[in-house]
Design a protein around this motif. Structure first.
Motif, PDB file in Angstrom:
ATOM      1  N   ASN B 234      -8.048  -5.314   4.378  1.00  0.00           N
ATOM      2  CA  ASN B 234      -9.374  -5.944   4.403  1.00  0.00           C
ATOM      3  C   ASN B 234      -9.254  -7.463   4.470  1.00  0.00           C
ATOM      4  OD1 ASN B 234     -11.794  -4.643   4.537  1.00  0.00           O
ATOM      5  ND2 ASN B 234     -11.572  -3.782   2.468  1.00  0.00           N
ATOM      6  N   LEU B 235      -8.405  -8.005   3.617  1.00  0.00           N
ATOM      7  CA  LEU B 235      -8.218  -9.453   3.596  1.00  0.00           C
ATOM      8  C   LEU B 235      -7.612  -9.952   4.905  1.00  0.00           C
ATOM      9  CD1 LEU B 235      -7.579 -11.796   0.845  1.00  0.00           C
ATOM     10  CD2 LEU B 235      -5.744 -11.845   2.532  1.00  0.00           C
ATOM     11  N   LEU B 236      -6.780  -9.127   5.541  1.00  0.00           N
ATOM     12  CA  LEU B 236      -6.091  -9.548   6.770  1.00  0.00           C
ATOM     13  C   LEU B 236      -6.962  -9.410   8.023  1.00  0.00           C
ATOM     14  CD1 LEU B 236      -2.503  -8.076   6.191  1.00  0.00           C
ATOM     15  CD2 LEU B 236      -3.191 -10.482   6.090  1.00  0.00           C
ATOM     16  N   LYS B 237      -8.140  -8.759   7.853  1.00  0.00           N
ATOM     17  CA  LYS B 237      -8.999  -8.523   9.023  1.00  0.00           C
ATOM     18  C   LYS B 237      -9.242  -9.822   9.806  1.00  0.00           C
ATOM     19  CE  LYS B 237     -11.605  -4.610   8.393  1.00  0.00           C
ATOM     20  NZ  LYS B 237     -12.639  -3.922   7.630  1.00  0.00           N
ATOM     21  N   GLY B 238      -8.981  -9.763  11.107  1.00  0.00           N
ATOM     22  CA  GLY B 238      -9.257 -10.917  11.958  1.00  0.00           C
ATOM     23  C   GLY B 238      -8.162 -11.963  11.973  1.00  0.00           C
ATOM     24  N   THR B 239      -7.090 -11.768  11.171  1.00  0.00           N
ATOM     25  CA  THR B 239      -6.022 -12.771  11.145  1.00  0.00           C
ATOM     26  C   THR B 239      -4.979 -12.507  12.225  1.00  0.00           C
ATOM     27  OG1 THR B 239      -4.690 -11.454   9.619  1.00  0.00           O
ATOM     28  CG2 THR B 239      -6.180 -13.079   8.625  1.00  0.00           C
ATOM     29  N   GLY B 240      -4.976 -11.280  12.789  1.00  0.00           N
ATOM     30  CA  GLY B 240      -3.935 -10.899  13.752  1.00  0.00           C
ATOM     31  C   GLY B 240      -2.677 -10.358  13.077  1.00  0.00           C
ATOM     32  N   TYR B 241      -2.690 -10.241  11.752  1.00  0.00           N
ATOM     33  CA  TYR B 241      -1.495  -9.771  11.045  1.00  0.00           C
ATOM     34  C   TYR B 241      -1.631  -8.328  10.550  1.00  0.00           C
ATOM     35  CZ  TYR B 241      -0.289 -14.719  11.053  1.00  0.00           C
ATOM     36  OH  TYR B 241      -0.001 -16.004  11.429  1.00  0.00           O
ATOM     37  N   GLU B 242      -2.727  -7.655  10.958  1.00  0.00           N
ATOM     38  CA  GLU B 242      -2.926  -6.288  10.457  1.00  0.00           C
ATOM     39  C   GLU B 242      -1.866  -5.334  10.997  1.00  0.00           C
ATOM     40  OE1 GLU B 242      -7.135  -6.817  11.630  1.00  0.00           O
ATOM     41  OE2 GLU B 242      -7.412  -5.096  10.292  1.00  0.00           O
ATOM     42  N   GLU B 243      -1.568  -5.449  12.309  1.00  0.00           N
ATOM     43  CA  GLU B 243      -0.650  -4.488  12.916  1.00  0.00           C
ATOM     44  C   GLU B 243       0.740  -4.592  12.276  1.00  0.00           C
ATOM     45  OE1 GLU B 243       0.400  -5.217  16.977  1.00  0.00           O
ATOM     46  OE2 GLU B 243       1.570  -3.363  17.125  1.00  0.00           O
ATOM     47  N   ILE B 244       1.189  -5.836  12.119  1.00  0.00           N
ATOM     48  CA  ILE B 244       2.525  -6.030  11.559  1.00  0.00           C
ATOM     49  C   ILE B 244       2.565  -5.519  10.107  1.00  0.00           C
ATOM     50  CG2 ILE B 244       2.374  -8.399  10.635  1.00  0.00           C
ATOM     51  CD1 ILE B 244       4.902  -9.013  12.208  1.00  0.00           C
ATOM     52  N   TYR B 245       1.485  -5.734   9.380  1.00  0.00           N
ATOM     53  CA  TYR B 245       1.416  -5.219   8.002  1.00  0.00           C
ATOM     54  C   TYR B 245       1.523  -3.701   8.000  1.00  0.00           C
ATOM     55  CZ  TYR B 245      -0.226  -4.447   3.215  1.00  0.00           C
ATOM     56  OH  TYR B 245      -0.313  -4.052   1.903  1.00  0.00           O
ATOM     57  N   LYS B 246       0.761  -3.074   8.887  1.00  0.00           N
ATOM     58  CA  LYS B 246       0.756  -1.599   8.939  1.00  0.00           C
ATOM     59  C   LYS B 246       2.117  -1.055   9.375  1.00  0.00           C
ATOM     60  CE  LYS B 246      -4.093  -0.907  10.202  1.00  0.00           C
ATOM     61  NZ  LYS B 246      -4.944  -0.622  11.377  1.00  0.00           N
ATOM     62  N   THR B 247       2.714  -1.661  10.413  1.00  0.00           N
ATOM     63  CA  THR B 247       3.992  -1.168  10.944  1.00  0.00           C
ATOM     64  C   THR B 247       5.075  -1.197   9.863  1.00  0.00           C
ATOM     65  OG1 THR B 247       3.427  -2.049  13.124  1.00  0.00           O
ATOM     66  CG2 THR B 247       5.730  -1.476  12.767  1.00  0.00           C
ATOM     67  N   ILE B 248       5.185  -2.334   9.178  1.00  0.00           N
ATOM     68  CA  ILE B 248       6.256  -2.453   8.175  1.00  0.00           C
ATOM     69  C   ILE B 248       5.953  -1.579   6.966  1.00  0.00           C
ATOM     70  CG2 ILE B 248       7.604  -4.034   6.740  1.00  0.00           C
ATOM     71  CD1 ILE B 248       6.871  -6.267   8.739  1.00  0.00           C
ATOM     72  N   SER B 249       4.682  -1.570   6.535  1.00  0.00           N
ATOM     73  CA  SER B 249       4.330  -0.757   5.363  1.00  0.00           C
ATOM     74  C   SER B 249       4.645   0.718   5.609  1.00  0.00           C
ATOM     75  CB  SER B 249       2.849  -0.911   5.017  1.00  0.00           C
ATOM     76  OG  SER B 249       2.624  -2.193   4.479  1.00  0.00           O
ATOM     77  N   SER B 250       4.359   1.194   6.819  1.00  0.00           N
ATOM     78  CA  SER B 250       4.574   2.624   7.052  1.00  0.00           C
ATOM     79  C   SER B 250       6.074   2.943   7.038  1.00  0.00           C
ATOM     80  CB  SER B 250       3.900   3.071   8.351  1.00  0.00           C
ATOM     81  OG  SER B 250       4.810   3.093   9.401  1.00  0.00           O
ATOM     82  N   LYS B 251       6.913   1.979   7.487  1.00  0.00           N
ATOM     83  CA  LYS B 251       8.368   2.188   7.404  1.00  0.00           C
ATOM     84  C   LYS B 251       8.831   2.218   5.935  1.00  0.00           C
ATOM     85  CE  LYS B 251      10.854   2.036  10.648  1.00  0.00           C
ATOM     86  NZ  LYS B 251      11.321   3.163  11.502  1.00  0.00           N
TER      87      LYS B 251
END
Lengths: 259, 259
Positions: B234-251
């Motif tokens: 939620n906090l990252l919305k619109g920052t462009g860092y959501e995808e990278i957060y999701k990719t690493i978190s899922s790993k």
């Protein structure tokens, strides 16, 4: 000559953060660790054995601060079961939980130590940023005083700012550590001792004392060196690390265009 | 009493790695930095001004080692223009380039220092792993001897192993540094001083002296703490860092299932 009143603190919880805070509270003069309260029958053996332990939340001794160090989900619920008078302050130490989960109390706030804690690794509290918030000026001042007794680095932040700090800590610590896990796996599968990365790991963080993170960025993605990137992706084939390599590299390459 | 022959070294290139290697060669007894050769008219001013500089590749002085420190793409081509006799060894210092690009020479090899180099940050060479490879036992032994004159940590590796080391260094340094860039951006956009992350950054790497990277992993992704992850996204919305957060978190979450 100074006169001061000893500050009494009760910790609720027996995890990593509770453990490290108990150690620093025992160490600092002027702080008395009243007791620790948890669900377990006994306090885990790595805690100092002089600590009073209780598993009865409804019968806590009177204390100046009650510091809740438990899973974020449980903070609100547990806080409602702690009976405190209005001179005591109830605190949580979560990075991502709003101060408002404690709003059924008269005096409350947050004391969030910005550091990574593992049971088997001691930490130096002096320079750990302690992020504080209070429901009133009076509460905030008391929480700041407590913070300054354990660290030289106390910072007031709103709940939203603290959440941003927590997210940034996830990148700085959790995600960074994961990068080293991947690196170690790549070395192991090529029969190379993972210790050879230690000087690079240390220098990577040490550099940031002298350079901004943007100035410290180097590597094939920043240079958009597609030949090297292709070699790397070839080597990563079948390891499961190709996607993460591509995602991060493409962000770094974009960064270059911004610089 | 020891007798030794001074080792003469010529560096080809004027970038980061050439600069740091020139500094250590000037510092170490028993090594004579013969000259540096580059395309520029003059050696950049941050180099030591006692160094002989040439921009004529075809008229280099006779040397024991010719160390090519230039862009990977250019190594093969430049090496063909260096005239050396069979007693001299031609080296490159690239992590991701095969030894074979130098195979038109009689004696050749690789000397790859595993470290991150920036012009404005000095490094301690003593514990930098020097990864070496040679076209023959004789070349390898000479390259090892040179390596041991600048570091206590010299390691023989094949070109494929060196590529794996290079990829692991990209994760350990480049990607790790990028995590800190993201963290700094998040803090800046919430009006928080980015220096507060320094103790966490240092502890993240320091911890790995005591714990394996897997044992050091903590955080919401490892715990599969979906509520906190949701707050972060939620906090990252619109920052462009959501995808990278999701990719690493899922790993990281998958890692938990493996442990």
């Amino acid at each position: 000559m100074y006169f001061y009143k000893v500050i009494n603190i009760t910790i609720v919880g027996t995890g990593n953060v509770a453990f490290h805070l108990s150690e620093i509270f025992l160490e600092r003069e002027g702080i008395n660790l009243m007791e620790i309260c948890g669900r377990k029958n006994n306090l885990p053996s790595y805690f100092n054995d002089k600590i009073n332990y209780s598993n009865n939340l409804s019968k806590l001794e009177k204390s100046d601060f009650y510091l809740i160090c438990i899973d974020d989900d449980q903070i609100e619920n547990i806080s409602k079961n702690i009976k405190i008078d209005k001179h005591s302050i109830i605190l949580h130490c979560s990075g991502s939980t709003s101060i408002n989960v404690l709003s059924n109390n008269f005096s409350y706030g947050v004391l969030y130590p910005l550091q990574t804690f593992s049971i088997n690794k001691s930490v130096n509290f002096n320079d750990i940023p302690i992020i504080v918030e209070g429901n009133s000026i009076e509460s905030l001042n008391k929480i700041k005083t407590l913070g300054l007794m354990i660290s030289d680095n106390v910072l007031k932040a709103s709940s939203k700012q603290r959440l941003a700090i927590h997210v940034s800590a996830v990148f700085t610590n959790n995600f960074t550590n994961y990068m080293r896990i991947v690196a170690d796996e790549i070395l192991k599968s090529n029969e190379i001792d993972t210790d050879i990365l230690n000087p690079l790991t240390l220098e990577t963080s040490n550099k940031l004392k002298y350079l901004s993170s943007k100035d410290a960025q180097t590597g094939p993605a920043l240079r958009n060196d597609l030949k090297t990137i292709k070699k790397h992706l070839n080597l990563l084939k079948g390891t499961g690390y190709e996607e993460i390599y591509k995602t991060i590299s493409s962000k770094i390459t974009k960064l270059n265009n911004e610089l």
